[in-house]
Write an enzyme that holds these catalytic residues in place. Structure first.
Site, mmCIF file in Angstrom:
data_model
loop_
_atom_site.group_PDB
_atom_site.id
_atom_site.type_symbol
_atom_site.label_atom_id
_atom_site.label_comp_id
_atom_site.label_asym_id
_atom_site.label_seq_id
_atom_site.Cartn_x
_atom_site.Cartn_y
_atom_site.Cartn_z
ATOM 1 N N SER A 1 83.770 -23.457 -20.067
ATOM 2 C CA SER A 1 83.627 -22.328 -21.098
ATOM 3 C C SER A 1 84.920 -21.681 -21.451
ATOM 4 O O SER A 1 85.451 -22.452 -22.354
ATOM 5 C CB SER A 1 83.141 -21.075 -19.903
ATOM 6 N N ASP B 1 72.055 -25.518 -21.776
ATOM 7 C CA ASP B 1 73.003 -24.451 -21.749
ATOM 8 C C ASP B 1 72.447 -23.149 -22.922
ATOM 9 O O ASP B 1 72.224 -23.429 -24.081
ATOM 10 C CB ASP B 1 74.280 -24.629 -22.370
ATOM 11 N N HIS C 1 74.664 -23.766 -18.394
ATOM 12 C CA HIS C 1 76.224 -23.333 -18.934
ATOM 13 C C HIS C 1 77.104 -23.481 -17.450
ATOM 14 O O HIS C 1 78.235 -24.092 -17.827
ATOM 15 C CB HIS C 1 76.316 -22.056 -19.266
#
Length: 380
Positions: free
Chosen positions: A150, A280, A308
């Site tokens: 991320s 995601d 995610h």
């Protein structure tokens, strides 16, 4: 009669001994779930053999955990995502070989790492701080494998672009910092947020158990059943830091950070792996196509039935893919050495690698392969 009394006393003592930790656990679960969560992470780190250390750099302090010592294989540095901490990686570390030198660092301002000013929280600011950490612990004595998820993936990619000689290879997991061809549920939240001039609450900064549950649903395709008390504990742990998270979020959403990774993809020279959850809802999987088009030689692994939070939803699979990638690079060099055939000592290996088309940060990996082959009797 005396023997019976002794037996009763023994049973009472045994019962009390068992009851005390059970009652303590119940009390923590009901009244202090945040303390229970901290104990859980402490126990898990201890079980996995991770030690927590601090690195001081001119008044700035980094908190990190590590396992094992540097060896012939590259060390692995892991960068977590927005509003989390180094223990995010525990689920993946569990499935990585115990002999690997692994480091998980708290990102700037997060958990045990010093909290300063907003400039440190932009992507470039975080890259500079992580480089400061790498130099402080002398991790860059030889190239290392860098992993980021991320926000940490954005930082990791830009780090590899800025300091190519320090990176042997890199793994990006659902990285931010890209113009994604397709929009997600989170993109819709961002548009509403911008229209409200950021007066609405942020989905990634929960302040109630209900908002925490919503955030977990947004970030994870796998539906975890989490008791209400644990949700409350997670909120209690995060709540004192929400203003800080807001500050970080605004920085990484800023003009210089929002697409930082995509703008510097062309500068990445190290072998690259991308892992992405197909479902995601935060950053769309179409970002993997963007990376692959910019760096045609990269490896892309898309995980079905995963959102995610890849490291939480598919930790075993993630660890396996990372190790496959690292080992494949070593195998590539071994094949090169096999084809060369007449390399008899380390100096010949060094000359060959320096003259090869892949010389650079991966050179160290080639030397390591040669040494490994010598040790195992494959050469000599």
């Amino acid at each position: 009669m005396a023997a019976d009394m002794d037996m009763v006393n023994l049973l009472v003592i045994a019962g009390a001994t068992l009851a005390i930790p059970i009652l303590a656990f119940v009390a923590l679960f009901i009244f202090w779930p945040s303390a229970l969560i901290k104990i859980y992470y402490w126990y898990w780190r201890r079980t996995l053999g991770l030690k927590v250390r601090y690195a001081d750099c001119g008044g700035y302090r980094f908190c990190y955990s590590y396992r094992a010592k540097p060896g012939y294989r590259p060390s692995i540095l892991m960068l977590h995502g927005f509003s989390t901490h180094k223990d995010t990686w525990l689920t993946v570390v569990k499935y990585l070989p115990k002999h690997l030198h692994i480091l998980c660092v708290d990102m700037p301002g997060h958990e045990g790492t010093t909290r300063t000013h907003s400039e440190d929280y932009s992507i470039q600011g975080q890259v500079k701080r992580i480089h400061q950490f790498v130099k402080a612990i002398r991790l860059n004595r030889k190239p290392f494998h860098l992993i980021g998820t991320s926000m940490g993936g954005n930082v990791a990619g830009v780090y590899a672009a800025n300091y190519p000689s320090e990176i042997s290879s890199i793994t990006l997991i659902c990285p931010t910092g890209i113009r994604y061809p397709c929009q997600t549920k989170f993109d819709s939240h961002l548009q509403d947020l911008e229209h409200s001039h950021y007066t609405m609450s942020l989905p990634l900064i929960p302040s109630t158990p209900e908002e925490m549950e919503d955030m977990l649903r947004l970030c994870s395709h796998v539906r975890f059943k989490i008791p209400q008390q644990i949700l409350q504990g997670l909120v209690d742990v995060r709540l004192p830091h929400n203003d800080f998270y807001q500050e970080v979020f605004m920085e990484i959403l800023g003009e210089n950070s929002r697409y930082a990774l995509q703008e510097q993809l062309h500068l990445i020279t190290a072998p690259l792996q991308v892992i992405w959850g197909k479902q995601d809802q935060v950053v769309d999987v179409s970002g993997a196509v963007v990376v692959a088009e910019a760096l045609p030689g990269c490896r892309v692994d898309v995980l079905e039935g995963c959102g995610h939070s890849v490291v939480m939803e598919r930790p075993r699979r993630t660890a396996k893919l990372i190790m496959e990638f690292i080992i494949s690079l070593a195998a590539k060099w071994e094949n090169e050495l096999n084809e060369k055939g007449n390399i008899e000592d380390l100096s010949d290996c060094t000359k060959y690698l320096l003259n090869s088309s892949l010389s650079g940060p991966v050179f160290e990996l080639g030397v390591a392969v040669y040494r490994w082959r010598m040790e195992t009797g494959a050469i000599g």
